[in-house]
Design a protein around this motif. Sequence first.
Motif, PDB file in Angstrom:
ATOM      1  N   ARG A 113       7.053  -0.496 106.909  1.00  0.00           N
ATOM      2  CA  ARG A 113       6.883  -1.569 107.891  1.00  0.00           C
ATOM      3  C   ARG A 113       6.396  -2.845 107.210  1.00  0.00           C
ATOM      4  NH1 ARG A 113       4.247   2.244 111.334  1.00  0.00           N
ATOM      5  NH2 ARG A 113       2.265   1.204 110.865  1.00  0.00           N
ATOM      6  N   ALA A 114       5.449  -2.698 106.277  1.00  0.00           N
ATOM      7  CA  ALA A 114       4.904  -3.874 105.590  1.00  0.00           C
ATOM      8  C   ALA A 114       5.985  -4.593 104.791  1.00  0.00           C
ATOM      9  CB  ALA A 114       3.759  -3.459 104.676  1.00  0.00           C
ATOM     10  N   VAL A 115       6.831  -3.840 104.097  1.00  0.00           N
ATOM     11  CA  VAL A 115       7.900  -4.442 103.305  1.00  0.00           C
ATOM     12  C   VAL A 115       8.910  -5.133 104.208  1.00  0.00           C
ATOM     13  CG1 VAL A 115       9.849  -3.913 101.806  1.00  0.00           C
ATOM     14  CG2 VAL A 115       7.630  -2.927 101.316  1.00  0.00           C
ATOM     15  N   ALA A 116       9.254  -4.492 105.332  1.00  0.00           N
ATOM     16  CA  ALA A 116      10.220  -5.082 106.260  1.00  0.00           C
ATOM     17  C   ALA A 116       9.693  -6.401 106.829  1.00  0.00           C
ATOM     18  CB  ALA A 116      10.519  -4.103 107.387  1.00  0.00           C
ATOM     19  N   GLU A 117       8.385  -6.471 107.109  1.00  0.00           N
ATOM     20  CA  GLU A 117       7.803  -7.702 107.631  1.00  0.00           C
ATOM     21  C   GLU A 117       7.747  -8.806 106.585  1.00  0.00           C
ATOM     22  OE1 GLU A 117       4.008  -6.794 109.285  1.00  0.00           O
ATOM     23  OE2 GLU A 117       4.835  -5.888 111.111  1.00  0.00           O
ATOM     24  N   LEU A 118       7.584  -8.431 105.318  1.00  0.00           N
ATOM     25  CA  LEU A 118       7.487  -9.426 104.246  1.00  0.00           C
ATOM     26  C   LEU A 118       8.847  -9.857 103.714  1.00  0.00           C
ATOM     27  CD1 LEU A 118       4.504  -7.967 102.194  1.00  0.00           C
ATOM     28  CD2 LEU A 118       4.502 -10.104 103.486  1.00  0.00           C
ATOM     29  N   ALA A 119       9.908  -9.145 104.071  1.00  0.00           N
ATOM     30  CA  ALA A 119      11.229  -9.434 103.502  1.00  0.00           C
ATOM     31  C   ALA A 119      11.657 -10.887 103.680  1.00  0.00           C
ATOM     32  CB  ALA A 119      12.273  -8.481 104.104  1.00  0.00           C
ATOM     33  N   PRO A 120      11.331 -11.568 104.812  1.00  0.00           N
ATOM     34  CA  PRO A 120      11.761 -12.974 104.941  1.00  0.00           C
ATOM     35  C   PRO A 120      10.948 -13.954 104.105  1.00  0.00           C
ATOM     36  CG  PRO A 120      11.383 -11.944 107.105  1.00  0.00           C
ATOM     37  CD  PRO A 120      10.761 -11.063 106.071  1.00  0.00           C
ATOM     38  N   MET A 121       9.840 -13.536 103.496  1.00  0.00           N
ATOM     39  CA  MET A 121       8.952 -14.480 102.833  1.00  0.00           C
ATOM     40  C   MET A 121       9.587 -15.224 101.655  1.00  0.00           C
ATOM     41  SD  MET A 121       6.397 -14.631 104.710  1.00  0.00           S
ATOM     42  CE  MET A 121       5.403 -15.719 103.671  1.00  0.00           C
ATOM     43  N   PRO A 122      10.448 -14.585 100.799  1.00  0.00           N
ATOM     44  CA  PRO A 122      11.064 -15.376  99.724  1.00  0.00           C
ATOM     45  C   PRO A 122      11.849 -16.559 100.268  1.00  0.00           C
ATOM     46  CG  PRO A 122      11.305 -13.043  99.266  1.00  0.00           C
ATOM     47  CD  PRO A 122      10.748 -13.152 100.663  1.00  0.00           C
ATOM     48  N   GLY A 123      12.539 -16.365 101.398  1.00  0.00           N
ATOM     49  CA  GLY A 123      13.253 -17.483 102.004  1.00  0.00           C
ATOM     50  C   GLY A 123      12.315 -18.548 102.523  1.00  0.00           C
ATOM     51  N   LEU A 124      11.171 -18.129 103.086  1.00  0.00           N
ATOM     52  CA  LEU A 124      10.177 -19.080 103.569  1.00  0.00           C
ATOM     53  C   LEU A 124       9.625 -19.909 102.426  1.00  0.00           C
ATOM     54  CD1 LEU A 124       8.376 -20.069 105.943  1.00  0.00           C
ATOM     55  CD2 LEU A 124       6.772 -18.267 105.320  1.00  0.00           C
ATOM     56  N   LEU A 125       9.291 -19.251 101.317  1.00  0.00           N
ATOM     57  CA  LEU A 125       8.758 -19.971 100.159  1.00  0.00           C
ATOM     58  C   LEU A 125       9.803 -20.889  99.543  1.00  0.00           C
ATOM     59  CD1 LEU A 125       6.779 -17.057  98.467  1.00  0.00           C
ATOM     60  CD2 LEU A 125       5.850 -18.947  99.789  1.00  0.00           C
ATOM     61  N   ALA A 126      11.090 -20.488  99.651  1.00  0.00           N
ATOM     62  CA  ALA A 126      12.155 -21.303  99.064  1.00  0.00           C
ATOM     63  C   ALA A 126      12.304 -22.643  99.770  1.00  0.00           C
ATOM     64  CB  ALA A 126      13.486 -20.542  99.112  1.00  0.00           C
ATOM     65  N   ARG A 127      11.761 -22.771 100.994  1.00  0.00           N
ATOM     66  CA  ARG A 127      11.876 -24.033 101.717  1.00  0.00           C
ATOM     67  C   ARG A 127      10.968 -25.112 101.150  1.00  0.00           C
ATOM     68  NH1 ARG A 127      11.264 -21.151 107.600  1.00  0.00           N
ATOM     69  NH2 ARG A 127      13.008 -19.712 107.378  1.00  0.00           N
ATOM     70  N   LEU A 128       9.966 -24.718 100.358  1.00  0.00           N
ATOM     71  CA  LEU A 128       9.079 -25.710  99.754  1.00  0.00           C
ATOM     72  C   LEU A 128       9.819 -26.489  98.677  1.00  0.00           C
ATOM     73  CD1 LEU A 128       5.691 -23.835  99.242  1.00  0.00           C
ATOM     74  CD2 LEU A 128       6.162 -25.669 100.853  1.00  0.00           C
ATOM     75  N   GLU A 129       9.690 -27.805  98.712  1.00  0.00           N
ATOM     76  CA  GLU A 129      10.267 -28.619  97.651  1.00  0.00           C
ATOM     77  C   GLU A 129       9.518 -28.351  96.356  1.00  0.00           C
ATOM     78  OE1 GLU A 129      10.097 -32.620  98.916  1.00  0.00           O
ATOM     79  OE2 GLU A 129      11.472 -32.345 100.602  1.00  0.00           O
ATOM     80  N   PRO A 130      10.214 -28.394  95.186  1.00  0.00           N
ATOM     81  CA  PRO A 130       9.555 -28.098  93.899  1.00  0.00           C
ATOM     82  C   PRO A 130       8.312 -28.934  93.663  1.00  0.00           C
ATOM     83  CG  PRO A 130      11.932 -28.242  93.622  1.00  0.00           C
ATOM     84  CD  PRO A 130      11.648 -28.681  95.036  1.00  0.00           C
ATOM     85  N   GLU A 131       8.351 -30.231  94.050  1.00  0.00           N
ATOM     86  CA  GLU A 131       7.196 -31.089  93.812  1.00  0.00           C
ATOM     87  C   GLU A 131       5.992 -30.626  94.629  1.00  0.00           C
ATOM     88  OE1 GLU A 131      10.181 -32.040  94.696  1.00  0.00           O
ATOM     89  OE2 GLU A 131      10.953 -33.044  92.890  1.00  0.00           O
ATOM     90  N   ARG A 132       6.247 -30.153  95.856  1.00  0.00           N
ATOM     91  CA  ARG A 132       5.142 -29.700  96.693  1.00  0.00           C
ATOM     92  C   ARG A 132       4.593 -28.376  96.192  1.00  0.00           C
ATOM     93  NH1 ARG A 132       7.261 -31.166 102.833  1.00  0.00           N
ATOM     94  NH2 ARG A 132       7.214 -33.424 102.565  1.00  0.00           N
ATOM     95  N   ALA A 133       5.490 -27.497  95.725  1.00  0.00           N
ATOM     96  CA  ALA A 133       5.019 -26.234  95.169  1.00  0.00           C
ATOM     97  C   ALA A 133       4.161 -26.481  93.936  1.00  0.00           C
ATOM     98  CB  ALA A 133       6.209 -25.337  94.820  1.00  0.00           C
ATOM     99  N   ALA A 134       4.589 -27.445  93.086  1.00  0.00           N
ATOM    100  CA  ALA A 134       3.813 -27.763  91.882  1.00  0.00           C
ATOM    101  C   ALA A 134       2.448 -28.331  92.261  1.00  0.00           C
ATOM    102  CB  ALA A 134       4.582 -28.755  91.014  1.00  0.00           C
ATOM    103  N   ALA A 135       2.407 -29.147  93.326  1.00  0.00           N
ATOM    104  CA  ALA A 135       1.141 -29.730  93.746  1.00  0.00           C
ATOM    105  C   ALA A 135       0.174 -28.659  94.223  1.00  0.00           C
ATOM    106  CB  ALA A 135       1.371 -30.760  94.853  1.00  0.00           C
ATOM    107  N   LEU A 136       0.709 -27.634  94.898  1.00  0.00           N
ATOM    108  CA  LEU A 136      -0.147 -26.555  95.377  1.00  0.00           C
ATOM    109  C   LEU A 136      -0.745 -25.766  94.221  1.00  0.00           C
ATOM    110  CD1 LEU A 136       1.987 -25.270  98.378  1.00  0.00           C
ATOM    111  CD2 LEU A 136      -0.176 -26.511  98.504  1.00  0.00           C
TER     112      LEU A 136
END
Length: 232
Positions: A40-63
């Motif tokens: 269940r935990a893996v199934a719930e986390l499966a969309p997270m790579p797509g969510l993280l991919a929405r961050l622009e590279p500059e914003r990810a670097a700033a974080l």
Amino acid sequence: MNPDHARFADWDSAYVLGALSPAERREYEQHLEGCERCRRAVAELAPMPGLLARLEPERAAALLDESSDIASGPRGDLVDAVRLEDRRRRGRRNRIWWVASAAAALLLVAAIALPLALARPSLVAESVAFDSVAEVPLTATATLTQVAWGTRIELDCRYGDADGVEAPDGGWPYALVVVGLDGERTDVSSWRASPGTAARLSAGAALDLDEIASLEIRAMGSGEVLMRSAVD
């Protein structure tokens, strides 16, 4: 509860993000076969790579920049994205609760159906090749493997040598997109490519293998489809 659950309880996010070694991944997948909580935990986390991919590279670097002002709090767009995902996860939990309540009235049927469901082969795999849709010197293949929580995807992608073509700093950003039979598209991974480079990615989709219609490689930003592969 599976007796090994305590050992593997924190492996779910590393598995979804492809951070486990091949040996650890095989060990964790064997654990998933017998641990519903981790599935269940893996199934719930499966969309997270797509969510993280929405961050622009500059914003990810700033974080990640240690000199950034942590006291100012997280960025609003990241907070909104995480809140949206949290609402989706709560909705899934509510649906799971409702289904569990209904299943309680059919306990005898469930006692027969559950062993049959667990007996379903978990390592059915299919290899596919991508066809070019745009004039970009890309070649790509993928292996899709049915696992307990959905489908694991291993992507090999190469950007050929391109004389006279200069890539931006860090390369062009691409996204791997899973298209379901219902037409819904989900970003599951992202990477950057430049002439003469190759990438090997691990990603995951909450859909079963037979629920995936196709895979796409898209240019991030414009959303243009560069390559597409049908899944039989």
